[in-house]
Design an enzyme around this catalytic site. Structure first.
Site, PDB file in Angstrom:
ATOM      1  N   ASP A 169     -91.002 130.037  12.204  1.00 49.29           N
ATOM      2  CA  ASP A 169     -92.204 130.005  13.035  1.00 49.29           C
ATOM      3  C   ASP A 169     -92.231 128.686  13.827  1.00 49.29           C
ATOM      4  O   ASP A 169     -92.056 127.609  13.238  1.00 49.29           O
ATOM      5  CB  ASP A 169     -93.412 130.072  12.070  1.00 49.29           C
ATOM      6  CG  ASP A 169     -94.719 130.347  12.774  1.00 49.29           C
ATOM      7  OD1 ASP A 169     -94.706 130.882  13.891  1.00 49.29           O
ATOM      8  OD2 ASP A 169     -95.781 130.032  12.173  1.00 49.29           O
ATOM      9  N   HIS A 170     -92.423 128.770  15.122  1.00 44.92           N
ATOM     10  CA  HIS A 170     -92.536 127.569  15.977  1.00 44.92           C
ATOM     11  C   HIS A 170     -91.372 126.592  15.848  1.00 44.92           C
ATOM     12  O   HIS A 170     -91.580 125.380  15.680  1.00 44.92           O
ATOM     13  CB  HIS A 170     -93.859 126.828  15.713  1.00 44.92           C
ATOM     14  CG  HIS A 170     -95.054 127.624  16.103  1.00 44.92           C
ATOM     15  ND1 HIS A 170     -95.410 127.848  17.414  1.00 44.92           N
ATOM     16  CD2 HIS A 170     -95.959 128.302  15.354  1.00 44.92           C
ATOM     17  CE1 HIS A 170     -96.486 128.611  17.452  1.00 44.92           C
ATOM     18  NE2 HIS A 170     -96.839 128.915  16.207  1.00 44.92           N
ATOM     19  N   GLU A 217     -91.829 131.814  23.789  1.00 42.62           N
ATOM     20  CA  GLU A 217     -93.274 131.741  24.097  1.00 42.62           C
ATOM     21  C   GLU A 217     -93.495 131.254  25.519  1.00 42.62           C
ATOM     22  O   GLU A 217     -92.874 130.307  25.982  1.00 42.62           O
ATOM     23  CB  GLU A 217     -93.997 130.809  23.100  1.00 42.62           C
ATOM     24  CG  GLU A 217     -95.502 130.727  23.383  1.00 42.62           C
ATOM     25  CD  GLU A 217     -96.334 130.077  22.267  1.00 42.62           C
ATOM     26  OE1 GLU A 217     -95.925 130.161  21.095  1.00 42.62           O
ATOM     27  OE2 GLU A 217     -97.389 129.501  22.586  1.00 42.62           O
ATOM     28  N   HIS A 226    -104.589 128.562  17.101  1.00 41.16           N
ATOM     29  CA  HIS A 226    -104.286 128.330  15.686  1.00 41.16           C
ATOM     30  C   HIS A 226    -105.463 127.700  14.944  1.00 41.16           C
ATOM     31  O   HIS A 226    -106.297 127.035  15.538  1.00 41.16           O
ATOM     32  CB  HIS A 226    -103.058 127.422  15.556  1.00 41.16           C
ATOM     33  CG  HIS A 226    -101.803 128.064  16.047  1.00 41.16           C
ATOM     34  ND1 HIS A 226    -101.268 127.819  17.277  1.00 41.16           N
ATOM     35  CD2 HIS A 226    -101.000 128.986  15.461  1.00 41.16           C
ATOM     36  CE1 HIS A 226    -100.169 128.544  17.437  1.00 41.16           C
ATOM     37  NE2 HIS A 226     -99.983 129.272  16.347  1.00 41.16           N
ATOM     38  N   HIS A 274     -99.882 135.022  18.374  1.00 39.34           N
ATOM     39  CA  HIS A 274    -100.085 133.956  17.388  1.00 39.34           C
ATOM     40  C   HIS A 274    -101.587 133.745  17.205  1.00 39.34           C
ATOM     41  O   HIS A 274    -102.397 134.350  17.906  1.00 39.34           O
ATOM     42  CB  HIS A 274     -99.444 132.651  17.893  1.00 39.34           C
ATOM     43  CG  HIS A 274     -97.967 132.627  17.717  1.00 39.34           C
ATOM     44  ND1 HIS A 274     -97.343 131.801  16.837  1.00 39.34           N
ATOM     45  CD2 HIS A 274     -96.992 133.376  18.301  1.00 39.34           C
ATOM     46  CE1 HIS A 274     -96.038 132.024  16.880  1.00 39.34           C
ATOM     47  NE2 HIS A 274     -95.797 132.979  17.767  1.00 39.34           N
ATOM     48  N   GLY A 275    -101.941 132.896  16.263  1.00 40.16           N
ATOM     49  CA  GLY A 275    -103.337 132.483  16.102  1.00 40.16           C
ATOM     50  C   GLY A 275    -104.281 133.646  15.897  1.00 40.16           C
ATOM     51  O   GLY A 275    -105.372 133.691  16.460  1.00 40.16           O
ATOM     52  N   SER A 302    -105.764 134.919  13.038  1.00 37.98           N
ATOM     53  CA  SER A 302    -106.633 135.024  11.861  1.00 37.98           C
ATOM     54  C   SER A 302    -108.051 135.378  12.298  1.00 37.98           C
ATOM     55  O   SER A 302    -108.486 134.995  13.386  1.00 37.98           O
ATOM     56  CB  SER A 302    -106.636 133.694  11.087  1.00 37.98           C
ATOM     57  OG  SER A 302    -105.496 133.616  10.264  1.00 37.98           O
TER      58      SER A 302
HETATM   59  O1  G3H Z   1     -98.669 127.991  13.692  1.00 40.15           O
HETATM   60  C1  G3H Z   1     -98.842 127.294  12.699  1.00 40.15           C
HETATM   61  C2  G3H Z   1     -98.816 127.905  11.340  1.00 40.15           C
HETATM   62  O2  G3H Z   1    -100.102 128.217  10.917  1.00 40.15           O
HETATM   63  C3  G3H Z   1     -98.050 127.041  10.385  1.00 40.15           C
HETATM   64  O3  G3H Z   1     -98.791 125.947   9.950  1.00 40.15           O
HETATM   65  O4  G3H Z   1     -97.212 124.056  10.350  1.00 40.15           O
HETATM   66  O5  G3H Z   1     -99.154 123.786   8.811  1.00 40.15           O
HETATM   67  O6  G3H Z   1     -97.198 125.191   8.158  1.00 40.15           O
HETATM   68  P1  G3H Z   1     -98.044 124.676   9.281  1.00 40.15           P
HETATM   69  P1  13P Z   2    -103.698 131.454  12.444  1.00 44.59           P
HETATM   70  O1  13P Z   2    -103.965 129.971  12.347  1.00 44.59           O
HETATM   71  O2  13P Z   2    -104.729 132.133  13.296  1.00 44.59           O
HETATM   72  O3  13P Z   2    -103.554 132.096  11.131  1.00 44.59           O
HETATM   73  O4  13P Z   2    -102.296 131.622  13.235  1.00 44.59           O
HETATM   74  C1  13P Z   2    -101.078 131.555  12.560  1.00 44.59           C
HETATM   75  C2  13P Z   2     -99.906 131.489  13.481  1.00 44.59           C
HETATM   76  O5  13P Z   2     -99.967 131.772  14.656  1.00 44.59           O
HETATM   77  C3  13P Z   2     -98.631 131.088  12.893  1.00 44.59           C
HETATM   78  O6  13P Z   2     -97.635 130.971  13.861  1.00 44.59           O
HETATM   79 ZN    ZN Z   3     -98.321 130.299  15.764  1.00 45.13          ZN
END
Ligand code: G3H
Ligand code: 13P
Ligand code: ZN
Length: 330
Positions: A93-94, A145, A189, A232-233, A235
């Protein structure tokens, strides 16, 4: 070199093709630890859903990349033991550099994201193309992205969203060879996706966020019909968890997520991967706070991590069944 196929994992290609056609989205759940992984696998096996296990670079630093890779292998075997073989992807991820993506590709990941969204358009194209050329030699799929989400992604943060420009997507996809595209249409996010000023209030004083920019999504779909789109984002920041955390001593002011109906609508379009991390964090924290507050004498981690795992499993089953529509698709 560990090829993901030797771990029993799959890439996203077939999964996304089926999801776009079938009008549902694959859940991409972030994990850093054992209980999160157990909950994801239990929920996805029980609902017969394909799944993307998502690891950020922060998660890799936190949990150790060797452990994570073997946990993903274990997850495939665990699903089998539970009685149903679901397709499992291990996804970065990212990813923020070619080197990180290369390291993941060489260490069992079946899919990587290269996030060049903070670069200039031409730099984003060049970096994404370089990752695709390398990844495709090993049949690893790549997510790119275009557009910038507000909020924090690992160490990168932006206060405002820059929506994806539909006029750029076709050129980007063609030039890079990317397999899926993350876009910015108003999600962000974390647990505060909108400021109170951006929201309206309902009769009970609950903050109602502005709708996602489905008009931009439609324009994008017209330019690249049937191409896999990622959100993404995503939630929803359930109010029950926010209240529970606050009831047991936490403080989470201005928490606002993406309403489930909007995600359900997105999942029916070319959006075929929906990323969810914050909701899992909220569910776990709420359950742990409850146990520790009600049983101050408890000090066996299994006694609070176990209920947290159960709450997570409930949340993921609900998402697969009622929001993403991935239940029954494995
Ligand atoms: O996009 C971000 C995800 O929620 C991952 O979060 O970098 O704190 O593991 P993190
Ligand atoms: P949320 O913070 O909305 O759960 O997004 C997660 C995300 O996009 C991880 O790449
Ligand atoms: Zn993300």
């Amino acid at each position: 070199m560990t090829n993901y196929k030797d771990l029993g994992l799959v890439n996203t290609r077939d999964m996304f093709a089926k999801a776009v056609k079938g009008g549902y989205a694959i859940p991409a759940y972030n994990f850093n630890n054992l209980e999160q992984l157990q909950a994801i696998i239990q929920a996805c096996v029980e609902t017969k859903s394909p799944v993307i296990l998502q690891v950020s670079s922060g998660a890799r630093k936190y949990a150790n990349s060797n452990l994570l890779r073997n946990m993903a292998r274990g997850a495939v075997e665990y699903a089998h033991e539970l009685g149903y073989d679901i397709p499992v992807v291990l996804h970065l991820d990212h990813g923020d550099s070619f080197e990180l993506c290369k390291d993941c590709i060489e260490n069992g990941f079946s899919s990587v994201m290269i996030d060049g969204s903070h670069l200039s358009y031409d730099e984003n194209v060049a970096l994404t193309k370089k990752v695709c050329e390398y990844a495709h030699q090993y049949d690893v799929t790549v997510e790119g992205e275009l557009g910038v989400l507000a909020g924090v992604e690992d160490d990168v943060s932006s206060e405002v969203s820059h929506y994806t420009m539909p006029d750029e997507v076709e050129d980007f996809v063609k030039k890079t060879g990317v397999d899926s595209l993350a876009i910015s249409i108003g999600t962000s996010h974390g647990r505060t996706k909108f400021t109170p000023e951006q929201c309206t209030k309902n009769a009970d004083g609950v903050l109602i966020p502005p709708p996602l920019r489905f008009d931009i999504l439609e324009e994008i779909e017209k330019r690249i019909p049937g191409f896999p789109i990622v959100l993404h984002g995503s939630s929803s920041v359930p109010i029950e968890y926010v209240k529970m955390i606050e009831q047991y001593g936490g403080s989470l002011p201005n928490s606002v997520g993406i309403p489930e109906e909007q995600l359900r609508k997105a999942a029916k379009s070319a959006v075929c991967k929906i990323n969810i991390d914050s909701d899992g964090r909220l569910a776990m924290t709420a359950a742990i706070r409850k146990v520790l507050s009600e049983k101050p004498e408890e000090f066996d981690p299994r006694k609070y991590l176990g209920p947290a795992r159960d709450e997570l499993k409930k949340l993921y089953s609900h998402k697969n069944t009622n929001v993403l529509g991935s239940a029954g698709q494995a």
